[in-house]
Design a protein around this motif. Structure first.
Motif, PDB file in Angstrom:
ATOM      1  N   GLY A   1      32.399  50.961   6.087  1.00  0.00           N
ATOM      2  CA  GLY A   1      31.835  51.680   7.214  1.00  0.00           C
ATOM      3  C   GLY A   1      32.639  52.938   7.496  1.00  0.00           C
ATOM      4  N   MET A   2      33.967  52.812   7.456  1.00  0.00           N
ATOM      5  CA  MET A   2      34.807  53.982   7.736  1.00  0.00           C
ATOM      6  C   MET A   2      34.744  54.982   6.590  1.00  0.00           C
TER       7      MET A   2
ATOM      8  N   VAL B   1      32.191  55.579   4.859  1.00  0.00           N
ATOM      9  CA  VAL B   1      30.929  56.310   5.029  1.00  0.00           C
ATOM     10  C   VAL B   1      31.111  57.410   6.072  1.00  0.00           C
ATOM     11  N   ALA B   2      31.747  57.069   7.196  1.00  0.00           N
ATOM     12  CA  ALA B   2      31.977  58.095   8.210  1.00  0.00           C
ATOM     13  C   ALA B   2      32.777  59.243   7.611  1.00  0.00           C
TER      14      ALA B   2
ATOM     15  N   VAL C   1      30.521  61.289   5.241  1.00  0.00           N
ATOM     16  CA  VAL C   1      29.535  62.096   5.951  1.00  0.00           C
ATOM     17  C   VAL C   1      30.194  63.345   6.517  1.00  0.00           C
ATOM     18  N   TYR C   2      31.303  63.155   7.206  1.00  0.00           N
ATOM     19  CA  TYR C   2      31.934  64.326   7.820  1.00  0.00           C
ATOM     20  C   TYR C   2      32.522  65.264   6.778  1.00  0.00           C
TER      21      TYR C   2
END
Ligand code: HEA
Ligand code: HEA
Ligand code: CUA
Ligand SMILES: [Cu+2]
Lengths: 310, 216, 545
Positions: free
Chosen positions: B39-40, B42-43, B46-47
């Motif tokens: 999950g992290m 992915v964050a 994305v950024y």
């Protein structure tokens, strides 16, 4: 507001509504038929093969590969049809015609502000009939969603980025605009209207709303009260909404949560609009947005004058 | 495999079954850990995709030498853990204790380095979130949009990884006391093996974190 | 009561709170979840009461928003997700595969405590810090700007998530490693298959909600700016994270119920479940496809048209394995001996309600139609049909079915049937009306719909009908509670196999299983629904005439 639509759907008043409705009813009927088929068979079997004695020893049924395959293939075909159809109408909903009339929309807790290229502003949406209209929308705080049931359009509105929606109204009438994304306390009050004018009326309306030179400050304040959405939280008739009513506010003594108090003179009122967090009136929460600090000095004067007149 | 008395739970039939079950459970747990971190990741992805220059620029503030040193330290600890499993299988418990203590030392070094990295950042006003206010030489120029996001992600990912390292430390201390008290033998050493699996995962996650945050 | 049974094996509160027996843990879950269901249900009744008439009737806006938020959170995270795996999965699954317990009994007990800790956090936040009115979806930036009680609630969801992960992990290992000799994969009861598929989703999806809640927590606490646009974050990213878990989570809710229905259809039709392999594998297919469709909650949230199209297409694909199940359940009755006892009534009710819920799910999955229906009561009706009408009706059916095995007693059959009819009527009255309300344009999360009245005057009548329906529904459910309690103390003693079922928990143990389930490990020689091979199953003292 004119006709009542059908049993399932509200009146249809945009060019896309017909297509959406046709698709809706197609799926509804296919689903109904499927449902009756499944549940009818279920009831039939439950009755026809009901238990006669506790000694019943039914023999296993050989599985029929053909039937097993058919209930894979038939639903697959059905969803393929529905998908292609839904996809085409979706594209229609998504792509605004190039000659669309553009209006800017600001959403905030809990009101809408519509800004026209002529410089006019309003809290109700005014559009010409038979002309595609494209809304460019942005939020000042949380997510809202612009929803006109009669037009079958909806789009979320975010802070910090534009989102768009377009429609072409087909009837001169007024319709409800609702906020469909939960946005806090008065979400269910974040409604307004869309007024569909004939082309000429619309031009007139724009002209009437552009000029404000000959208004008194209190009159301009009244317009700002509606455009800026103060009405969402402040009534003029003493009814308690999210914030205190403006009726009799000016000149009264205000008690604050920190125990202090003050008289509501012009300076206090101005301060309360520009910096609402500074003092919180007893019985209320610090829910008033701080965004009004960007109002021009003239606008603030007008608002104060308006409140004083209540 | 003969079974040390008392370790076979009544609801298992054989000790192989019991061992397999424990191992499978651990693997599944590691899968959930990977998903938690993903999950992290992915964050981060994305950024990074949205603001590549800012991220590349901001990562220069992280000291790749300290990060690299920590990578080596962790790799070494994974190696000693693997060795300790090897020796517990042979029943050489003395060696196991020594190896686990070396592992603990590595882990401690890792955490100390992390401590200096973090405080170094804090000293210049680099905090996760709203506290972000870089100041001082070479730092002030990082007061730009989306640099806070980089450091928030950096602190969260390394922070959660750090929590896992601390948990690992606790596990190693616990293992050492059990080895010393002679709880394990070549017939039964499941906790050592499972902790080893856990530790390799913590290590692998770092192997991904290091280049993503420090190098590119 | 039954000497030597798991109920009588040891006594006292402590023997329950420290038990590692999977059956007792199942009962711990049952008690907790029944209480939460009652709480969530009372909140729902309050919501419906507010909506009986336009305007403000009982609660203010603020209170109303808290009511539906808590209702949603309690029902989703404290009732339906832990529900079937926690209660029936725990009680039945190990016995059905011929095991003495789950693979990690202590972890199993720990899961219950973790789950309860989550619940306590949620309640504490509510009591100590105050209101949460974000909706169960916690959308940013509203949630990151809202009161601090959100911190408590997100921690609660995070903690409860771990309980779900550990339960899933436990079941996967149990099914892989603890099966009795002869219990091959194609002899597993379909309930076991369903719980197994569910467990996979739990293990793979739940960590993502965990990290989402951590990020939301930090967003609120430190303002890390990942989700809040005012800080440069992206609110839609939060929605992606949230639905990446919460869509698969709907299959965590429904798959176990589908497993129960398979067992019920087989047993009460006394017939092999049609298409056993298809049903078993379609669970796995649904579990897999369920990970790929989360974007269908965001068709109007400004995701790219291309992703919307892909998500819509994948959404439809889920209808196919689900359809396979539905058709096979109906086909199971063909040439069977259909016995309409209360559990079977619930199974048929499930078919009725779930088919409506599923088909309307397809309707909201259609891109252009969802633009109109999104965030209206149509969606509310859809998900109550699948969650209450599907998952919870399945649970209630399953509880009736295994009741004699769990308690050793029978419940009153007549009362059972009356309650079932009440539930059926009440449910449809409550939620069918909401389909019409929604498609005519009533948005959800609306405290007051008076402003809509001039465009939809029928809103008042439909809402009133819906609220009345919810009272009938509540009456039916309370009736179940009453006769269940009555049966606990006064019910007739049950025989070992009152339904003539064929799976291990009925055939290889006494009326109530003993603490270790089996005296000796059973040897399995036939499939779970081979009624024609199981002469020993019949001829017992069945209850019918
Ligand atoms: C138990 C829970 C559960 C289940 C099982 C489902 C099942 C499905 N759901 Fe639902 N859903 C929710 C719980 C659930 N849902 C919740 C809680 C929300 C709202 C969340 C919120 O916003 O608060 C929601 C919202 C929701 C949306 C978003 C709507 C919106 O907000 O605008 C969509 C859109 O695609 C959707 C689709 C589906 C589909 C396609 C299925 C499919 O799995 C259904 C498949 C079943 C069938 C199709 C019926 C049986 C099949 C046949 C009889 C064969 C014939 C079929 C065909 C030919 C297709 N659901
Ligand atoms: C499992 C999920 C679940 C269940 C079962 C229910 C059950 C019910 N729900 Fe709800 N609901 C949700 C999940 C669920 N809901 C969610 C996720 C939302 C969205 C929230 C949001 O927008 O954020 C929602 C929202 C929601 C709304 C919309 C609010 C709004 O948008 O403004 C409404 C309105 O009618 C409603 C009504 C009801 C009713 C009348 C019931 C009834 O079925 C309840 C009946 C139950 C009882 C009356 C309790 C009786 C129990 C006992 C007596 C205990 C006995 C024990 C046993 C039998 C074991 N629910
Ligand atoms: Cu704005 Cu809801
Ligand atoms: Cu979904």
């Amino acid at each position: 507001m004119g006709d009542q639509g059908t049993v399932w759907l509200p009146e249809a008043a945009s060019t896309v509504a017909g297509d959406v409705d046709a698709l809706f009813y197609f799926i509804l009927w296919v689903s109904t038929i499927l449902f009756i088929g499944v549940i009818g068979t279920m009831v039939l079997f439950a009755w026809r093969f009901r238990r006669r004695s506790s000694q019943d020893r039914p023999q296993p049924v050989r599985e029929n590969k053909l039937i097993e395959a058919s209930w894979i293939v038939v639903p697959t075909l059905l969803v393929a049809i529905v998908f292609v159809w839904g996809f085409r109408v979706f594209l229609e909903l998504g792509i605004a015609p190039p000659n669309s009339y553009e209006i800017d929309v600001r959403a905030r807790k809990w009101s809408w502000l519509f800004e026209y290229s002529s410089g006019a502003q309003s809290s109700e949406l005014h559009v010409p009939v038979h002309r595609p209209v494209k809304l460019r929308m942005i939020s000042e705080d949380v997510i809202h969603s612009f929803f006109v049931p009669a037009f079958r359009v909806k789009a979320d509105v975010f802070a910090g980025r534009y989102s768009y929606v377009w429609f072409e109204a087909t009837r001169q009438d007024t319709f409800v605009v609702a906020c469909a994304e939960y946005c806090g306390m008065a979400h269910s009050q974040m409604l307004t209207r869309v007024v569909v004018h004939s082309q000429d009326d619309f031009e007139n309306w724009l002209a009437n709303n552009a000029a404000d030179a000959d208004m008194t400050p209190a009159e301009r304040g009244e317009r700002l009260y509606s455009q800026q959405g103060c009405f969402a939280c402040h009534s003029l008739d003493g009814i308690e909404l999210t914030g205190p009513s403006f009726q009799g506010l000016a000149g009264s003594t205000r008690m604050f949560t920190d125990g202090t108090s003050a008289e509501a003179d012009a300076n206090y009122l101005r301060q309360a609009i520009v910096n609402p967090a500074a003092e919180i009136v007893q019985g209320y929460e610090a829910l008033m947005p701080g965004t009004y600090s960007s109002l021009s000095a003239a606008d603030l004067d007008a608002l104060v004058a308006f409140i004083e007149a209540q | 495999m003969s079974q040390a008395a008392g370790t076979l739970k009544h609801y298992f039939v054989t000790s192989e079954q019991q061992f397999d079950a424990a191992k499978m459970g651990m693997w599944l747990f590691l899968v959930t850990e990977i998903l938690l971190f993903s999950g992290m990741f992915v964050a981060y992805a994305v950024y990074r995709a949205w603001h590549p220059e800012v991220f590349a620029h901001a990562s220069e503030l992280l000291d790749w030498r300290l990060g690299g040193l920590n990578t080596l330290v962790l790799l070494a600890s994974s190696f000693t853990v693997a060795l300790s499993i090897h020796f517990v299988q042979k029943g050489q418990n003395r060696k196991v204790v020594v190896l686990l203590l070396i592992t603990l030392l590595c882990v401690a070094i890792f955490m100390v380095i992390k401590y200096f990295e973090y405080t170094g950042k804090f000293a210049h006003g680099i905090f996760p979130g709203a506290g972000y206010a870089p100041h001082g030489e070479a730092y002030a120029e990082y007061d730009i949009p989306f640099a806070p996001q980089f450091f928030s992600i950096y602190f969260i990912m390394t922070g959660i990884h750090g929590v896992h390292v601390l948990v690992g430390m606790g596990l190693f201390v616990w293992l050492v006391t059990r080895v010393v008290r002679g709880h394990f033998s070549s017939a039964w050493y499941t906790p050592v093996e499972l902790t080893g699996l856990y530790w390799h995962l913590v290590d692998i996650i770092w192997i991904f974190l290091f280049p993503l945050l420090y190098l590119i | 009561m039954h000497e030597g049974s798991y109920l009588g094996a040891s006594r006292g509160l402590k023997s329950w709170l420290l038990t590692t027996d999977h059956k007792r843990i199942g009962i711990l879950y049952a008690v907790a979840i029944a209480a939460f269901f009652l709480l969530g249900g009372i909140l729902a009744i309050l919501v419906r009461t507010e909506l009986t008439a336009p305007g403000e009737t009982v609660f203010g806006q603020d209170q109303y928003n808290q009511l539906f938020t808590l209702h949603g959170v309690v029902m989703v995270f404290l009732v339906i997700i832990p529900g079937i795996p926690g209660i029936l999965g725990n009680f039945v699954l190990p016995i059905q595969i011929g095991a003495k317990d789950v693979a990690f009994p202590r972890l199993n007990l720990a899961s219950w405590y973790i789950f309860m800790a989550g619940a306590v956090l949620a309640v504490l936040g509510w009591l100590l810090v105050g209101k949460v009115d974000t909706g169960w979806t916690f959308y940013t930036p509203y949630s990151s700007g809202a009161s601090n009680a959100v911190l408590w609630l997100t921690s609660a969801v995070f903690v409860a998530g771990f309980a779900s992960i550990f339960t899933g992990l436990n079941f996967i290992v149990t099914v892989h490693k603890m099966r009795a000799p002869g219990m091959t994969w194609n002899r597993l009861p379909l309930f076991v298959w369903a719980i197994y598929a569910t467990a996979i989703v739990q293990v793979l999806a739940t960590p993502v909600i965990g990290i989402t809640m951590v990020l939301l927590f930090l967003e609120k606490l430190l303002q890390i700016g990942i989700f809040d646009p005012a800080l440069g974050g992206d609110p839609v990213l939060f929605q992606h994270f949230f639905w990446f878990y919460s869509h698969p989570a709907v299959y965590i809710m429904i798959l176990p119920a589908m497993g129960i229905i398979s067992d019920l259809m087989g047993t009460f039709s006394r017939q092999q479940v049609s298409g056993y392999t298809f049903i078993a594998l379609s669970s796995v297919a649904i579990a897999f496809l369920g990970f790929l469709v989360w974007g269908h909650h965001m068709f109007v949230a400004g995701q790219s048209a291309l992703s919307s199209i892909i998500f819509s297409m994948l959404t439809f694909l889920i209808g196919i394995p689900t359809g396979i199940k539905v058709f096979n359940w109906v086909a199971t009755m063909y040439k069977g001996s259909v016995w309409l006892q209360t559990p079977m009534l619930y199974a048929l009710m499930f078919l009725f309600l779930f088919t409506i819920g599923g088909l309307t799910g397809i309707m909201v999955g259609v891109l252009a139609v969802d633009v109109h229906l999104h965030d209206t009561y149509f969606v509310v009706a859809h998900f109550h049909y699948v969650m209450m009408g599907g998952a919870l009706i399945g649970l209630i059916g399953g509880l009736h079915y295994w009741w004699p095995k769990i308690t050793g007693r029978l419940y009153n059959e007549t009362a059972g049937r009356i309650a079932a009819v009440l539930v059926f009527i009440g449910f449809n009255l409550t939620f069918f009306t909401q389909f019409i309300l929604g498609s005519r344009g009533m948005p959800r999360r609306y405290h007051d719909y008076s402003a809509l009245m001039d465009v939809m005057p029928e809103a008042a009548m439909l809402n009133l009908a819906s609220s009345l329906g919810s009272y009938i529904l509540a009456a039916g459910l309370v009736m179940i509670l009453v006769y269940a309690l009555h049966s606990l103390f006064r019910g007739k003693l049950a025989s070992a196999n009152p339904w003539g079922a064929c799976t291990l928990e009925w055939t290889h143990t006494g009326p109530v299983p003993d603490a270790h389930n089996f005296h000796e490990t059973p040897l399995v020689t036939r499939g779970p629904y081979d009624f024609h091979l199981a002469d020993d199953v019949f001829g017992s003292d069945e209850e019918d005439s």
